[in-house]
Design a protein around this motif. Sequence first.
Motif, PDB file in Angstrom:
ATOM      1  N   ALA A 218       0.855  -4.094   6.161  1.00 19.21           N
ATOM      2  CA  ALA A 218      -0.087  -3.139   5.563  1.00 19.21           C
ATOM      3  C   ALA A 218      -0.645  -2.196   6.622  1.00 19.21           C
ATOM      4  O   ALA A 218      -0.835  -1.000   6.377  1.00 19.21           O
ATOM      5  N   ILE A 219      -0.910  -2.731   7.814  1.00 16.81           N
ATOM      6  CA  ILE A 219      -1.405  -1.892   8.911  1.00 16.81           C
ATOM      7  C   ILE A 219      -0.350  -0.868   9.318  1.00 16.81           C
ATOM      8  O   ILE A 219      -0.648   0.314   9.528  1.00 16.81           O
ATOM      9  N   ALA A 220       0.893  -1.318   9.423  1.00 18.67           N
ATOM     10  CA  ALA A 220       1.971  -0.394   9.787  1.00 18.67           C
ATOM     11  C   ALA A 220       2.115   0.718   8.751  1.00 18.67           C
ATOM     12  O   ALA A 220       2.312   1.892   9.093  1.00 18.67           O
ATOM     13  N   GLU A 221       1.987   0.356   7.472  1.00 20.69           N
ATOM     14  CA  GLU A 221       2.104   1.354   6.395  1.00 20.69           C
ATOM     15  C   GLU A 221       0.960   2.362   6.473  1.00 20.69           C
ATOM     16  O   GLU A 221       1.174   3.572   6.358  1.00 20.69           O
ATOM     17  N   ALA A 222      -0.276   1.873   6.685  1.00 21.47           N
ATOM     18  CA  ALA A 222      -1.428   2.776   6.778  1.00 21.47           C
ATOM     19  C   ALA A 222      -1.309   3.676   8.006  1.00 21.47           C
ATOM     20  O   ALA A 222      -1.616   4.876   7.946  1.00 21.47           O
ATOM     21  N   ALA A 223      -0.866   3.124   9.126  1.00 25.40           N
ATOM     22  CA  ALA A 223      -0.690   3.930  10.338  1.00 25.40           C
ATOM     23  C   ALA A 223       0.362   5.008  10.129  1.00 25.40           C
ATOM     24  O   ALA A 223       0.224   6.143  10.605  1.00 25.40           O
ATOM     25  N   SER A 224       1.414   4.683   9.389  1.00 25.72           N
ATOM     26  CA  SER A 224       2.473   5.657   9.126  1.00 25.72           C
ATOM     27  C   SER A 224       1.952   6.840   8.323  1.00 25.72           C
ATOM     28  O   SER A 224       2.378   7.979   8.530  1.00 25.72           O
ATOM     29  N   THR A 226      -0.779   8.280   8.635  1.00 22.31           N
ATOM     30  CA  THR A 226      -1.528   9.207   9.486  1.00 22.31           C
ATOM     31  C   THR A 226      -0.619  10.245  10.124  1.00 22.31           C
ATOM     32  O   THR A 226      -1.096  11.171  10.771  1.00 22.31           O
ATOM     33  N   GLY A 227       0.690  10.053   9.981  1.00 26.07           N
ATOM     34  CA  GLY A 227       1.642  10.935  10.629  1.00 26.07           C
ATOM     35  C   GLY A 227       2.136  10.418  11.959  1.00 26.07           C
ATOM     36  O   GLY A 227       2.974  11.054  12.608  1.00 26.07           O
ATOM     37  N   ALA A 228       1.624   9.258  12.394  1.00 24.18           N
ATOM     38  CA  ALA A 228       2.033   8.694  13.676  1.00 24.18           C
ATOM     39  C   ALA A 228       3.452   8.153  13.619  1.00 24.18           C
ATOM     40  O   ALA A 228       3.958   7.816  12.550  1.00 24.18           O
ATOM     41  N   GLU A 229       4.072   8.041  14.774  1.00 25.88           N
ATOM     42  CA  GLU A 229       5.328   7.307  14.899  1.00 25.88           C
ATOM     43  C   GLU A 229       4.952   5.836  15.023  1.00 25.88           C
ATOM     44  O   GLU A 229       4.190   5.462  15.919  1.00 25.88           O
ATOM     45  N   VAL A 230       5.469   4.996  14.137  1.00 26.76           N
ATOM     46  CA  VAL A 230       5.051   3.595  14.086  1.00 26.76           C
ATOM     47  C   VAL A 230       6.244   2.685  14.356  1.00 26.76           C
ATOM     48  O   VAL A 230       7.301   2.827  13.739  1.00 26.76           O
ATOM     49  N   VAL A 231       6.038   1.759  15.276  1.00 27.06           N
ATOM     50  CA  VAL A 231       7.025   0.728  15.572  1.00 27.06           C
ATOM     51  C   VAL A 231       6.426  -0.611  15.170  1.00 27.06           C
ATOM     52  O   VAL A 231       5.317  -0.961  15.589  1.00 27.06           O
ATOM     53  N   LEU A 232       7.122  -1.349  14.339  1.00 28.40           N
ATOM     54  CA  LEU A 232       6.668  -2.652  13.837  1.00 28.40           C
ATOM     55  C   LEU A 232       7.561  -3.737  14.425  1.00 28.40           C
ATOM     56  O   LEU A 232       8.751  -3.797  14.122  1.00 28.40           O
ATOM     57  N   ILE A 233       6.987  -4.580  15.260  1.00 31.09           N
ATOM     58  CA  ILE A 233       7.716  -5.717  15.818  1.00 31.09           C
ATOM     59  C   ILE A 233       7.336  -6.928  14.980  1.00 31.09           C
ATOM     60  O   ILE A 233       6.189  -7.360  14.968  1.00 31.09           O
ATOM     61  N   SER A 234       8.318  -7.455  14.252  1.00 34.02           N
ATOM     62  CA  SER A 234       8.023  -8.451  13.228  1.00 34.02           C
ATOM     63  C   SER A 234       8.784  -9.742  13.450  1.00 34.02           C
ATOM     64  O   SER A 234       9.989  -9.742  13.721  1.00 34.02           O
ATOM     65  N   GLY A 235       8.052 -10.852  13.284  1.00 34.11           N
ATOM     66  CA  GLY A 235       8.674 -12.146  13.184  1.00 34.11           C
ATOM     67  C   GLY A 235       9.316 -12.305  11.820  1.00 34.11           C
ATOM     68  O   GLY A 235       9.284 -11.381  10.991  1.00 34.11           O
ATOM     69  N   PRO A 236       9.887 -13.457  11.505  1.00 38.39           N
ATOM     70  CA  PRO A 236      10.604 -13.656  10.238  1.00 38.39           C
ATOM     71  C   PRO A 236       9.667 -13.563   9.032  1.00 38.39           C
ATOM     72  O   PRO A 236       8.712 -14.330   8.913  1.00 38.39           O
ATOM     73  N   PRO A 243       8.117   2.564   4.444  1.00 35.07           N
ATOM     74  CA  PRO A 243       8.922   3.774   4.650  1.00 35.07           C
ATOM     75  C   PRO A 243       8.498   4.504   5.922  1.00 35.07           C
ATOM     76  O   PRO A 243       7.306   4.643   6.219  1.00 35.07           O
ATOM     77  N   GLY A 244       9.479   4.961   6.690  1.00 33.74           N
ATOM     78  CA  GLY A 244       9.187   5.728   7.888  1.00 33.74           C
ATOM     79  C   GLY A 244       8.814   4.898   9.101  1.00 33.74           C
ATOM     80  O   GLY A 244       8.530   5.458  10.169  1.00 33.74           O
TER      81      GLY A 244
END
Length: 399
Positions: A218-224, A226-236, A243-244
Amino acid sequence: MRGKRIVVGVTGGIATFKAAALVSRLSQMGADVRVIMTESATRFVTPLTFQTLSRNRVAVDTFDEQDPSVVAHIDLADHADLFVIAPATANILAKMAHGLGDEMLSTTLLATRAPILVAPAMNVHMYQNPVVQKNLQTLKERGVYVIAPGEGMLACGYEGKGRMAEPEEIIARIEEILGASLPDWRDKRVLVTAGPTREPLDPVRFFTNRSSGKMGYAIAEAASRTGAEVVLISGPTSLAPPPGVRRISVVRAEEMLKAVLEELPRADIIIKAAAVADYRPVTVSDRKMKKRDETIEIRMERTPDIALEVGKRKGNRFLVGFAAETDHVEENAREKLRRKGMDLIVANDVTAEGAGFEVDTNIAAVYDQKGLVARWPRMSKERMAERLIALIGERLNDR
């Protein structure tokens, strides 16, 4: 709420009577409320009821054009600051997900550019149907807000999840959406970690935790947004990346540390929402361990402390951490914040109902080096993510 233009879409279900209470309350709060009903909805509550409560004509028929100067469904689509679909049946969710417009409400939704909030209401088995869940996921990925139904006795006689959220909950969500102010981060790069890690014992077994990854995603989606470039490092996890957002999948704590340190030099903001396993087996067997004795002893060792390593290297970057606690929540969170050099820490008591792992909501308090910054009551993880991103934006502006 005063002066806000809200279009309420009412579909056919027993929860339609709750929509009347919702419209009444919104009108009392000063909103300009327009109502669109499906033909099925009129079988439960008459349009006259909603006309009386909203003090506006109710739209039902796409071809019932009262004002020759406008096209009714386009005019309503342009009018709205927000669309609220309550109750939202499985039928309207399917139409929205697949772009169908065969009556007044679905046609208007295709034409609007306003935010949309849906409040699903249906039988528990309908709600759990994979097709319905897929449609909801599709809508979320397109930016539609969803307020999850409650659990309890349903009108059909079943007990489970499917009751439409109460009008008070929906109003609170409306206020949050209309008041949400995400920063403009088009020039920034955000690094988010999410989900659990797994530390293997043998090819079959591993140590992990109950994190679903929902808060981090949810944080990654909200950050995206804002127009930022978002990298999500995720465990399983079983979640699809927003999107994006670029997702880097890892399994072990060591792998997550490596990925974070590789991405760190290019990041402006780091949000550590992952639940990293603190310990791992000293010895990992390359064959499945067989049952032999009544008891077994497994020696464990510490995994790398990713937040601590980031804190040492963060420089002028903004670092946010999470603390999932069961006791002494503030004390433990603030000690973690200080020791790891964080700018903010989001703490929650995972024993509280509606907070923590494997649920769609959270309850949290946010601290900085000086003490309490914010206390957030129970809300969806999506909304909490928006609040956190907005708070980080304020702190960056203050800098």
